[in-house]
Design an enzyme around this catalytic site. Structure first.
Site, PDB file in Angstrom:
ATOM      1  N   HIS A  94       1.465  -8.026   3.509  1.00  0.00           N
ATOM      2  CA  HIS A  94       2.403  -7.793   2.399  1.00  0.00           C
ATOM      3  C   HIS A  94       3.487  -8.877   2.435  1.00  0.00           C
ATOM      4  O   HIS A  94       3.870  -9.337   3.515  1.00  0.00           O
ATOM      5  CB  HIS A  94       3.031  -6.398   2.528  1.00  0.00           C
ATOM      6  N   GLU A 166       0.176 -10.223  -5.497  1.00  0.00           N
ATOM      7  CA  GLU A 166       1.576  -9.810  -5.634  1.00  0.00           C
ATOM      8  C   GLU A 166       2.469 -11.046  -5.576  1.00  0.00           C
ATOM      9  O   GLU A 166       2.868 -11.470  -4.478  1.00  0.00           O
ATOM     10  CB  GLU A 166       1.953  -8.857  -4.489  1.00  0.00           C
TER      11      GLU A 166
HETATM   12  P1  PGA Z   1       7.372  -3.056  -6.482  1.00  0.00           P
HETATM   13  O1  PGA Z   1       6.629  -3.324  -5.080  1.00  0.00           O
HETATM   14  O2  PGA Z   1       6.414  -2.328  -7.368  1.00  0.00           O
HETATM   15  O3  PGA Z   1       8.579  -2.234  -6.106  1.00  0.00           O
HETATM   16  O4  PGA Z   1       7.740  -4.408  -7.010  1.00  0.00           O
HETATM   17  C1  PGA Z   1       5.288  -3.729  -5.054  1.00  0.00           C
HETATM   18  C2  PGA Z   1       4.915  -4.049  -3.636  1.00  0.00           C
HETATM   19  O5  PGA Z   1       5.729  -4.655  -2.933  1.00  0.00           O
HETATM   20  O6  PGA Z   1       3.821  -3.711  -3.179  1.00  0.00           O
END
Ligand code: PGA
Length: 264
Positions: A94, A166
């Protein structure tokens, strides 16, 4: 058909009783669907009690991180071996692990191997920073993170892979979604294509067709439909909005609707 997947990443929020209350509400509100997996990633501390409380027909659990060794003198760490009885999935790499805790692609590759070795499915998170985006380096970053992160995975294991795109610049701090940029579905679509191309290059077409790709970064009920319409995207990794049972339940409903539309 690839099963849709929606993952709620609770990050470092909710103690045991708060987590239990949220699960209680989600279970009341959400019906199961045979073509959708709903996965919750609470803190490691509450995995055990939640594993007893969840309705397994509706939800699966994920860990947010693990160590790459099965056991040893690694103070403060939890191994995939220890998580084996509790979770189906483990989130690996992550952006908060990469950028706050300094995880490198090489560390992530070892974690990926340990998750697979211990019989669970890794959810590999990748994505460029704001600076890399500005420099036009998104493609290179995705390529490098995938090539190194997946280097110890076999093509057979790659078939159950989950990759979450992401972009670091789009991830919220869980509080104010309107203060920073959100990714446009068109940009996500280009990234998804690119990720699928890389998987094809590394593991071949069969693995590419079987692997699931998610999007994550400030997703909210009102933006969910736009992302789910993207070709080749199989679901969402939700942070902040997954802490609110009403918002998360609405997003799950949108996933169900997207299946109906696909089938129509
Ligand atoms: P968020 O987080 O939806 O709060 O932007 C997504 C993540 O970090 O997996």
């Amino acid at each position: 058909m690839r099963k849709k997947l929606i993952v709620g990443n609770w990050k470092m929020h909710l103690n045991t009783s708060q987590a239990s209350l949220l699960i209680h509400r989600l279970q009341e509100r959400i019906e199961s669907h045979r073509d959708v997996e709903i996965v919750l990633a609470p803190s490691a501390l509450v995995l055990q009690p939640l594993s007893l409380q969840i309705d397994r027909k509706k939800f699966k659990l994920a860990a947010q991180n693990c160590h790459w060794q099965d056991e040893g003198a690694f103070t403060g760490e939890i191994s995939a071996t220890m998580l084996h009885d509790l979770v189906h999935y483990i989130i690996v790499g992550h952006s908060e692990r990469r950028h706050i805790f300094g995880e490198r692609d090489e560390d992530i590759a070892k974690k990926m191997a340990s998750v697979v070795r211990n019989g669970m499915t890794p959810i590999l998170c990748i994505g460029e920073t704001a600076g890399e985006k500005k420099e036009g380096e998104t493609k290179r970053v995705l390529h490098d993170q995938l090539t190194v992160g997946l280097k110890d995975i076999t093509s057979e294991d790659a078939k159950s892979l989950v990759i979450a795109y992401e972009p670091v610049w789009a991830i919220s701090n869980g509080q104010d979604y309107h203060k920073h940029e959100v990714a446009k579905p068109h940009d996500v679509e280009l990234a998804v294509k690119n990720i699928r191309h890389n998987i094809d290059q590394i593991f071949g077409r069969q693995a590419e067709q079987a692997a699931r790709v998610l999007y994550g970064g400030s997703t909210q009920p009102d933006t969910t439909g736009g992302y789910l319409a993207i070709d080749g995207l199989d679901g969402l990794l939700v942070g902040g909005a997954s802490l609110n049972y009403d918002q998360f339940a609405q997003m799950v409903t949108k996933v169900y609707e997207s299946i109906r539309q696909d089938g129509a």
